[in-house]
Scaffold this motif. Structure first.
Motif, PDB file in Angstrom:
ATOM      1  N   ALA A 170      11.458   5.938   3.369  1.00  0.00           N
ATOM      2  CA  ALA A 170      10.703   6.837   2.495  1.00  0.00           C
ATOM      3  C   ALA A 170      11.257   6.869   1.080  1.00  0.00           C
ATOM      4  N   ASP A 171      12.588   6.982   0.954  1.00  0.00           N
ATOM      5  CA  ASP A 171      13.153   7.148  -0.388  1.00  0.00           C
ATOM      6  C   ASP A 171      14.335   6.232  -0.683  1.00  0.00           C
ATOM      7  N   CYS A 172      14.590   5.259   0.189  1.00  0.00           N
ATOM      8  CA  CYS A 172      15.626   4.238  -0.030  1.00  0.00           C
ATOM      9  C   CYS A 172      17.049   4.770   0.100  1.00  0.00           C
ATOM     10  N   THR A 173      17.227   6.007   0.551  1.00  0.00           N
ATOM     11  CA  THR A 173      18.575   6.535   0.761  1.00  0.00           C
ATOM     12  C   THR A 173      19.287   5.709   1.824  1.00  0.00           C
ATOM     13  N   ARG A 174      20.526   5.340   1.559  1.00  0.00           N
ATOM     14  CA  ARG A 174      21.295   4.528   2.511  1.00  0.00           C
ATOM     15  C   ARG A 174      22.143   5.395   3.440  1.00  0.00           C
ATOM     16  N   THR A 175      22.441   4.856   4.600  1.00  0.00           N
ATOM     17  CA  THR A 175      23.391   5.513   5.485  1.00  0.00           C
ATOM     18  C   THR A 175      24.778   5.428   4.858  1.00  0.00           C
ATOM     19  N   ALA A 176      25.727   6.145   5.444  1.00  0.00           N
ATOM     20  CA  ALA A 176      27.074   6.219   4.874  1.00  0.00           C
ATOM     21  C   ALA A 176      27.678   4.821   4.699  1.00  0.00           C
ATOM     22  N   ALA A 177      28.376   4.637   3.596  1.00  0.00           N
ATOM     23  CA  ALA A 177      28.989   3.338   3.304  1.00  0.00           C
ATOM     24  C   ALA A 177      29.995   2.927   4.375  1.00  0.00           C
ATOM     25  N   SER A 178      30.535   3.922   5.083  1.00  0.00           N
ATOM     26  CA  SER A 178      31.530   3.638   6.126  1.00  0.00           C
ATOM     27  C   SER A 178      30.894   3.170   7.438  1.00  0.00           C
ATOM     28  N   ALA A 187       0.813  -1.224   0.000  1.00  0.00           N
ATOM     29  CA  ALA A 187       0.000   0.000   0.000  1.00  0.00           C
ATOM     30  C   ALA A 187       0.843   1.270   0.000  1.00  0.00           C
ATOM     31  N   GLY A 188       2.124   1.152   0.386  1.00  0.00           N
ATOM     32  CA  GLY A 188       2.967   2.336   0.484  1.00  0.00           C
ATOM     33  C   GLY A 188       2.645   3.182   1.698  1.00  0.00           C
ATOM     34  N   LYS A 189       2.084   2.562   2.727  1.00  0.00           N
ATOM     35  CA  LYS A 189       1.714   3.309   3.927  1.00  0.00           C
ATOM     36  C   LYS A 189       1.849   2.412   5.150  1.00  0.00           C
ATOM     37  N   GLN A 190       2.441   3.010   6.212  1.00  0.00           N
ATOM     38  CA  GLN A 190       2.566   2.312   7.487  1.00  0.00           C
ATOM     39  C   GLN A 190       1.708   3.052   8.504  1.00  0.00           C
ATOM     40  N   PRO A 191       0.834   2.356   9.232  1.00  0.00           N
ATOM     41  CA  PRO A 191      -0.163   3.027  10.078  1.00  0.00           C
ATOM     42  C   PRO A 191       0.390   4.047  11.058  1.00  0.00           C
ATOM     43  N   ASN A 192       1.614   3.871  11.516  1.00  0.00           N
ATOM     44  CA  ASN A 192       2.167   4.774  12.526  1.00  0.00           C
ATOM     45  C   ASN A 192       3.167   5.780  11.969  1.00  0.00           C
ATOM     46  N   LYS A 193       3.202   5.917  10.652  1.00  0.00           N
ATOM     47  CA  LYS A 193       4.071   6.889   9.998  1.00  0.00           C
ATOM     48  C   LYS A 193       3.225   7.825   9.141  1.00  0.00           C
ATOM     49  N   ASP A 194       3.622   9.090   9.089  1.00  0.00           N
ATOM     50  CA  ASP A 194       2.808  10.089   8.395  1.00  0.00           C
ATOM     51  C   ASP A 194       3.334  10.421   7.002  1.00  0.00           C
ATOM     52  N   PHE A 195       4.119   9.521   6.403  1.00  0.00           N
ATOM     53  CA  PHE A 195       4.650   9.758   5.065  1.00  0.00           C
ATOM     54  C   PHE A 195       4.430   8.493   4.229  1.00  0.00           C
ATOM     55  N   THR A 196       4.521   8.650   2.941  1.00  0.00           N
ATOM     56  CA  THR A 196       4.418   7.504   2.039  1.00  0.00           C
ATOM     57  C   THR A 196       5.696   6.687   2.135  1.00  0.00           C
ATOM     58  N   ILE A 197       5.547   5.404   2.386  1.00  0.00           N
ATOM     59  CA  ILE A 197       6.744   4.569   2.520  1.00  0.00           C
ATOM     60  C   ILE A 197       7.085   3.932   1.174  1.00  0.00           C
ATOM     61  N   ALA A 198       8.357   3.607   1.032  1.00  0.00           N
ATOM     62  CA  ALA A 198       8.814   2.913  -0.169  1.00  0.00           C
ATOM     63  C   ALA A 198       8.465   1.436  -0.024  1.00  0.00           C
ATOM     64  N   GLY A 199       7.636   0.942  -0.913  1.00  0.00           N
ATOM     65  CA  GLY A 199       7.251  -0.465  -0.837  1.00  0.00           C
ATOM     66  C   GLY A 199       8.375  -1.402  -1.215  1.00  0.00           C
ATOM     67  N   THR A 200       9.239  -0.930  -2.112  1.00  0.00           N
ATOM     68  CA  THR A 200      10.425  -1.689  -2.500  1.00  0.00           C
ATOM     69  C   THR A 200      11.619  -0.753  -2.541  1.00  0.00           C
ATOM     70  N   CYS A 201      12.795  -1.299  -2.291  1.00  0.00           N
ATOM     71  CA  CYS A 201      14.054  -0.576  -2.460  1.00  0.00           C
ATOM     72  C   CYS A 201      15.029  -1.508  -3.170  1.00  0.00           C
ATOM     73  N   TYR A 202      15.653  -1.001  -4.239  1.00  0.00           N
ATOM     74  CA  TYR A 202      16.639  -1.780  -4.980  1.00  0.00           C
ATOM     75  C   TYR A 202      16.070  -3.117  -5.441  1.00  0.00           C
ATOM     76  N   GLY A 203      14.783  -3.095  -5.805  1.00  0.00           N
ATOM     77  CA  GLY A 203      14.151  -4.273  -6.349  1.00  0.00           C
ATOM     78  C   GLY A 203      13.664  -5.284  -5.334  1.00  0.00           C
ATOM     79  N   GLU A 204      13.759  -4.967  -4.052  1.00  0.00           N
ATOM     80  CA  GLU A 204      13.344  -5.896  -2.996  1.00  0.00           C
ATOM     81  C   GLU A 204      12.277  -5.257  -2.110  1.00  0.00           C
TER      82      GLU A 204
END
Length: 382
Positions: A245-253, A158-175
């Motif tokens: 939300a947008d699949c951005t990853r934390t720092a590679a380090s 659905a792209g929505k989590q009941p306790n979050k107020d933003f559209t969630i990413a249903g998939t990231c990097y094909g998963e």
């Protein structure tokens, strides 16, 4: 790196972690231990007893270390009794966890789901060590609360989590993002990370094993799959986090021992609960990759993460979680002597370094209190 480039880089990871060498590197420093069990128990007890005077019995906190690390001191105390078949610390553990639960609603004074689950995990270890039903009830209560912040299959679709107020990413990097656990319960925080999801996986697996309830098994499986599909690097190391939300990853380090440690602990329980070969294989190969990773140790095998000459820090607690996870893998791998020998050797490297190099130029934890804290949670009974 673009999302597409990252996904392409990630694709080989699942196959690469399936061919790890279980041999013990000859460059490791002192990868054996001749101390008898009674001596090792005495050393571990002395380390815990050094920390105990720092305990504030009114709220279950230990001076000088953070909230989540205080939970892990109780974990080490409960596991000491579990491994030594004793009840030396029963009163301190049960009273301390109870005091913290009463003082900090949901074990979460700072708004972090992983904080809550560190304490719930300590409560589970206390239940395992002492059979106290109140400890199990506390564990279940926190698991139930944190379950509200897991991305379900329906949420991902659905792209929505009941306790979050933003559209969630249903998939990231094909998963699918199903199974990921949000780091914070606030409605606007987008972070999903491996430690929160790994804690949830592990706690779910333990509860499945304890209760036989398939609800916990399904939860552990879904979250284990999230890490399996999205959070394993090409070298077999568990990555840190990704935005829901947008699949951005934390720092590679951001590569930390406790992400791998908590995940392999969860896999070791999940493989026993389900009997699924995939979890056993994944556990084995991630373990081998982690103990040989140059990210947090040199060719001598000694973990350098968290070293500080002035104060305790989270990194000291990270590697303690790693060792605890390795111990659980070893205990549950009686059918794989090569893996047990590798873990035994690696843990002996850390154990001997703590005994012989701590608080001198060899560093390890560098300052006495950090060393004692790590020692208390690294109970080398193997």
């Amino acid at each position: 790196m673009t999302r597409l480039a990252f996904f392409v880089a990630l694709l080989p990871s699942l196959s690469l972690v399936f061919a790890q060498d279980l041999g013990v590197p000859t460059t490791w420093r002192e990868f054996n231990n001749s101390r008898l069990l009674a001596e090792r128990i005495s050393i571990a007890k002395s380390a815990i007893d050094t920390i105990l005077p720092q305990l504030d019995t009114s709220n279950g906190q230990f001076d000088g270390i953070g909230f989540w690390q205080s939970a892990n001191v109780f974990s080490s105390m409960a596991n000491f009794d579990h491994l030594a078949s004793s009840t030396v610390y029963k009163d301190q553990v049960i009273n301390g966890l109870t005091a913290a639960y009463k003082t900090y609603p949901n074990f979460d004074p700072n708004g972090y789901n992983d904080d809550a689950m560190w304490w719930a995990t300590a409560s589970y270890y206390a239940y395992r060590a002492y059979g106290d039903s109140t400890m199990l009830s506390m564990t279940v209560a926190i698991w139930t609360r944190v379950s509200n912040y897991v991305v379900s299959l329906a949420d991902a679709k659905a792209g929505k989590q009941p306790n979050k107020d933003f559209t969630i990413a249903g998939t990231c990097y094909g998963e699918t993002m199903a199974g990921g656990v949000f780091w914070r319960p606030t409605s606007d925080d987008t972070g999903i990370n491996s430690i929160t999801t790994g804690l949830y996986t592990t706690l779910s697996a333990y509860l499945a094993e304890t209760t036989g309830d398939s609800t916990y098994t399904a939860a552990a499986t879904l979250s284990a799959q999230w890490i399996q599909n999205l959070q394993i690097s090409s070298s077999g190391i568990i990555l840190d986090g990704v935005s829901g939300a947008d699949c951005t990853r934390t720092a590679a380090s951001w590569l930390f021992t406790y992400n791998s440690g908590k995940y392999i602990e969860g896999l070791s329980v999940l493989k026993d609960v389900t009997g699924a070969a995939i979890w056993k294989s994944l556990m084995t190969n991630i373990t081998a990759a982690a103990v040989k990773s140059p990210v947090w140790q040199g060719s001598n095998g000694i973990i350098t993460e968290g070293a500080s000459k002035t104060s305790d820090n989270d990194g000291v607690g990270f590697k303690a979680i790693f060792i605890r996870g390795l111990d659980e893998v070893s205990v549950r791998s009686a059918d794989n002597s090569a893996l047990q020998i590798l873990i035994h050797s690696y843990n002996d490297v850390q154990y001997n370094a703590l005994l012989e190099l701590a608080a001198n130029d060899g560093c390890v934890g560098c300052d006495g209190y950090s060393d004692q804290h790590e020692f208390a949670v690294n109970l080398n009974f193997s």
